[in-house]
Scaffold this active site. Sequence first.
Site, PDB file in Angstrom:
ATOM      1  N   ASP A  98       0.859  -1.175   0.000  1.00 45.46           N
ATOM      2  CA  ASP A  98       0.000   0.000   0.000  1.00 45.46           C
ATOM      3  C   ASP A  98       0.901   1.232   0.000  1.00 45.46           C
ATOM      4  OD1 ASP A  98      -2.481   1.481   0.397  1.00 45.46           O
ATOM      5  OD2 ASP A  98      -3.212  -0.367   1.307  1.00 45.46           O
ATOM      6  N   ASP A 199      -3.179   4.612  -2.451  1.00 46.00           N
ATOM      7  CA  ASP A 199      -4.301   5.143  -1.679  1.00 46.00           C
ATOM      8  C   ASP A 199      -4.801   6.474  -2.257  1.00 46.00           C
ATOM      9  OD1 ASP A 199      -5.689   4.661   0.956  1.00 46.00           O
ATOM     10  OD2 ASP A 199      -4.988   6.703   1.303  1.00 46.00           O
ATOM     11  N   ASP A 330     -12.422  -1.324   3.804  1.00 41.32           N
ATOM     12  CA  ASP A 330     -13.313  -0.165   3.961  1.00 41.32           C
ATOM     13  C   ASP A 330     -14.784  -0.514   3.730  1.00 41.32           C
ATOM     14  OD1 ASP A 330     -11.130   1.545   4.376  1.00 41.32           O
ATOM     15  OD2 ASP A 330     -10.940   1.995   2.238  1.00 41.32           O
TER      16      ASP A 330
END
Length: 560
Positions: A98, A199, A330
């Site tokens: 990430d 991200d 999420d």
Amino acid sequence: MDKTWWKEAVVYQVYPRSFMDSDGDGIGDLKGILVKLDYLQTLGVDVIWLSPIYQSPNDDNGYDVSDYQSIMKEFGTMEDFDRLLSAIHERGMKIMMDLVINHTSDEHPWFMASRSSVDDPKRDYYIWRPGKDGKEPNNWESVFKGSAWKYDEVTDEYYLHLFSKKQPDLNWENPDLREEIYSMMKWWLDKGIDGFRMDVINFLSKDQRYLDGVVADGKQYGDGSPYFMNGPRIHEFLQEINQRVLSHYDLITVGEMPGVNPEEALLYTGKDRNELHMVFQFEHMDLGAGPEGKWNNSKWELSDLKRILSKWQYGLEDGGWNSLYWNNHDQPRVVSRFGDDGAYRVESAKMLAACLHMLKGTPYIYQGEEMGMTNIKFESLEDYRDIETLNSHEDLVNNYGWSEERMMAAIHARSRDNARTPVQWNDSRNAGFTTGTPWIGVNANYPEINAVKAYNDQESIFQFYKKLIELRKQHDVIVYGHYDLLCPDDEQIFAYTRTLGEEKLLVLCNFKGYDGQFNLPEELDPQSATLLISNYKQDMDKGISSEPLRAFECRVYHLK
Ligand code: NOJ
């Protein structure tokens, strides 16, 4: 047909905090991941995407990075990481990290320097503005509620934070900042990692005018997204990242992009654009959203889901590439959201898996999805940990008059913590996740839903995912076939074909808990079909069955 390994791959997302704890502190860690690599190898996944493991004060569970080049203490050390990296490669898998470069933590040394004085050389690494008439520089709302600006007494200015106030946005207009990010990225790539999940990467370029956003009826803040999503210099920045860093390595890249449509996605992923390989779009995840975003959790129709996914399938057909996902850290658990986590948990989880994995694109599996883990229903707000959930609760209850009951129902359906409860490994205490006290409660259904049970049961959801991945390796049509939607208005059955030369797949998925009839288009010859996979016992050599689809039944046929 433009063949590449990352199109053929299946990606598995690990959210390290909740994956496996090796040292009893209640928080998952890198050694925990190491212990479970054989499990992932058995499942057959090609790439492991690690949610952030960098040093972080954990205001947003690692999406607030305070040092990009060291490992969060709770997760282990750089030696643990190096060991994990080699172990992943030894098993023939790859690792995607990430990359959170829209913002850092406010505890990052860059921000501490930046905040210290208007003359500091790092001042401009972040976005500082003076107040306007004693108030914030503009009316933008933070994604995590409240103003997107925070006043800082030290220099009597405000800084922008599109997420929490502990996540100040970086100023991508500053070339020195960009250089620092590029050398950090190269440092990781030179270590041998195989790609990045970026991200909110389409937030990097802000419209420098910082104009007020439109304030919807009854709202306190304005919507700044037209000024920071897909902003004026975004393609320039991504092309620079590509040219300076990405293009020098053989990688997989995916950009998380709220508010992107297929036309824009083609610009981000188009073959000759030299930006990214694929994007995470949000349109299917936004089903049921309303004025209060996802918390409205309104009813949705299957035809809407089909329309959205088909728009993306057709939209990226020429020169783009889709990512395929139902779940991540999420989003709520898909079996609870789009399936039935009660009586038909197993059937519906398998149907959803087949429906997704047979689409055109690279499929992503989120930890626990492969065993049909379900949403969590904590009775008390105190058991929730997620900053977005807690801030939204406060905002909607205090500022918008939502009752406690209404908000808790919305949280049960949509909170990010639904995906963040510990992975259920076995039926021992804490589902085998930790010998200590887990940082967030374990779902009480772990004696029934756990990896050991799934592993040993030939009819399990786990085995079904394993089979889907095997099929992907055997049939090019699954990876490269052209997509066509059948019966778009049917509110019960999602049916589509995939075509590659003479080969065809017919995918039939019943999204309801009762029988549904599917009428075969005349041009499909039922006799020429073999069944590739189904979630019910079927007669394997009968050609295409005209029997109605049972509750949540799916059948995938191969026609030649
Ligand atoms: C998207 C990430 O997936 C989410 O978990 C995080 O809170 C925000 N970006 C901010 O980094």
